[in-house]
Every structure is written in structure tokens, then in C-alpha cells.
Design a protein around this motif. Structure first.
Motif, PDB file in Angstrom:
ATOM      1  N   ALA A  88     -29.407  -9.425 -31.988  1.00 23.54           N
ATOM      2  CA  ALA A  88     -28.677 -10.593 -31.479  1.00 23.54           C
ATOM      3  C   ALA A  88     -28.970 -11.826 -32.318  1.00 23.54           C
ATOM      4  O   ALA A  88     -30.092 -12.044 -32.760  1.00 23.54           O
ATOM      5  CB  ALA A  88     -29.059 -10.849 -30.035  1.00 23.54           C
ATOM      6  N   SER A  90     -27.241 -15.214 -31.587  1.00 19.80           N
ATOM      7  CA  SER A  90     -27.158 -16.479 -30.856  1.00 19.80           C
ATOM      8  C   SER A  90     -27.652 -16.320 -29.426  1.00 19.80           C
ATOM      9  O   SER A  90     -27.802 -15.217 -28.911  1.00 19.80           O
ATOM     10  CB  SER A  90     -25.710 -16.985 -30.856  1.00 19.80           C
ATOM     11  OG  SER A  90     -24.915 -16.162 -30.041  1.00 19.80           O
ATOM     12  N   ALA A  91     -27.862 -17.448 -28.781  1.00 16.46           N
ATOM     13  CA  ALA A  91     -28.368 -17.450 -27.409  1.00 16.46           C
ATOM     14  C   ALA A  91     -27.359 -16.829 -26.441  1.00 16.46           C
ATOM     15  O   ALA A  91     -27.739 -16.148 -25.489  1.00 16.46           O
ATOM     16  CB  ALA A  91     -28.702 -18.868 -26.975  1.00 16.46           C
ATOM     17  N   VAL A  92     -26.084 -17.050 -26.705  1.00 11.05           N
ATOM     18  CA  VAL A  92     -25.045 -16.507 -25.831  1.00 11.05           C
ATOM     19  C   VAL A  92     -25.043 -14.976 -25.905  1.00 11.05           C
ATOM     20  O   VAL A  92     -24.956 -14.295 -24.877  1.00 11.05           O
ATOM     21  CB  VAL A  92     -23.660 -17.071 -26.196  1.00 11.05           C
ATOM     22  CG1 VAL A  92     -22.561 -16.399 -25.399  1.00 11.05           C
ATOM     23  CG2 VAL A  92     -23.625 -18.567 -25.980  1.00 11.05           C
ATOM     24  N   THR A  93     -25.139 -14.425 -27.104  1.00 13.32           N
ATOM     25  CA  THR A  93     -25.151 -12.967 -27.226  1.00 13.32           C
ATOM     26  C   THR A  93     -26.415 -12.370 -26.614  1.00 13.32           C
ATOM     27  O   THR A  93     -26.372 -11.300 -26.011  1.00 13.32           O
ATOM     28  CB  THR A  93     -25.023 -12.512 -28.691  1.00 13.32           C
ATOM     29  OG1 THR A  93     -26.047 -13.116 -29.465  1.00 13.32           O
ATOM     30  CG2 THR A  93     -23.671 -12.859 -29.261  1.00 13.32           C
ATOM     31  N   LEU A 135     -28.020 -13.568 -24.042  1.00 14.61           N
ATOM     32  CA  LEU A 135     -27.804 -13.627 -22.604  1.00 14.61           C
ATOM     33  C   LEU A 135     -26.877 -12.508 -22.127  1.00 14.61           C
ATOM     34  O   LEU A 135     -27.172 -11.811 -21.150  1.00 14.61           O
ATOM     35  CB  LEU A 135     -27.229 -14.991 -22.201  1.00 14.61           C
ATOM     36  CG  LEU A 135     -26.900 -15.167 -20.724  1.00 14.61           C
ATOM     37  CD1 LEU A 135     -28.180 -15.105 -19.897  1.00 14.61           C
ATOM     38  CD2 LEU A 135     -26.174 -16.465 -20.498  1.00 14.61           C
ATOM     39  N   LEU A 136     -25.760 -12.309 -22.840  1.00 18.55           N
ATOM     40  CA  LEU A 136     -24.812 -11.273 -22.439  1.00 18.55           C
ATOM     41  C   LEU A 136     -25.411  -9.875 -22.574  1.00 18.55           C
ATOM     42  O   LEU A 136     -25.200  -9.020 -21.716  1.00 18.55           O
ATOM     43  CB  LEU A 136     -23.530 -11.390 -23.263  1.00 18.55           C
ATOM     44  CG  LEU A 136     -22.683 -12.628 -22.991  1.00 18.55           C
ATOM     45  CD1 LEU A 136     -21.514 -12.695 -23.963  1.00 18.55           C
ATOM     46  CD2 LEU A 136     -22.193 -12.649 -21.565  1.00 18.55           C
ATOM     47  N   GLU A 137     -26.175  -9.646 -23.625  1.00 21.83           N
ATOM     48  CA  GLU A 137     -26.794  -8.334 -23.812  1.00 21.83           C
ATOM     49  C   GLU A 137     -27.906  -8.101 -22.802  1.00 21.83           C
ATOM     50  O   GLU A 137     -28.118  -6.978 -22.355  1.00 21.83           O
ATOM     51  CB  GLU A 137     -27.282  -8.198 -25.243  1.00 21.83           C
ATOM     52  CG  GLU A 137     -26.116  -8.099 -26.217  1.00 21.83           C
ATOM     53  CD  GLU A 137     -26.478  -8.380 -27.653  1.00 21.83           C
ATOM     54  OE1 GLU A 137     -27.665  -8.648 -27.939  1.00 21.83           O
ATOM     55  OE2 GLU A 137     -25.580  -8.319 -28.501  1.00 21.83           O
TER      56      GLU A 137
END
Length: 79
Positions: free
Chosen positions: A34, A36-39, A41-43
Motif C-alpha cells: 500500500a 497511501s493512507a486511503v489504500t 484504510l480500505l485494505e
């Protein structure tokens, strides 16, 4: 502590464990790369959802099904 009653059919239990395990493993593999922070979080959410499926499948109990009153046809008592 008393074990809750089984409210998931045997076929659904197997599917939950298999799909949940696959989702958790895939989420962990993706989490390793991963960026970024968004990815991340989603993972992480994918891993947690997979683990939830594994646990509910292994226990045979789904709290949401209980709250909704859903009982699989295979588990209903025949008159």
C-alpha cells in the motif's frame, strides 16, 4: 459462557470461511504494498471483513441474521 444457536446453513458456513479467508489473505498481501493512507484504510477494512466472515462461518452464528429473524430453510424445524 453459552454458545449461541447456529443460524447459518452448512453450505453458507463453508462459503463464509473460504471467501473470508481468501479476502483476508488478499487484503494482507495488498496491505504490504500500500502506498497511501486511503489504500491502507480500505485494505485494512477488507482484512477485517474477511476475518468477520471466517469467524461467523466457523461459529455458525450471524448476529445480524438473529436480529432480523432470518433462519435458513435447512435449519427450520419441520412440523
Amino acid at each position: 459462557m453459552r454458545r449461541p444457536a447456529i443460524n447459518i446453513s452448512p453450505g453458507e458456513r463453508v462459503a463464509r470461511v473460504l471467501l473470508g479467508g481468501a479476502g483476508a489473505v488478499i487484503g494482507l498481501v495488498l496491505l504490504a504494498s500500500a502506498a497511501s493512507a486511503v489504500t491502507v484504510l480500505l485494505e485494512l477494512l477488507l482484512v477485517l471483513a474477511g476475518l468477520d466472515l471466517v469467524v461467523t462461518g466457523a461459529l455458525g452464528f450471524c448476529p445480524l441474521y438473529k436480529q432480523l429473524g432470518q433462519v435458513p430453510r435447512q435449519l427450520r424445524e419441520q412440523p
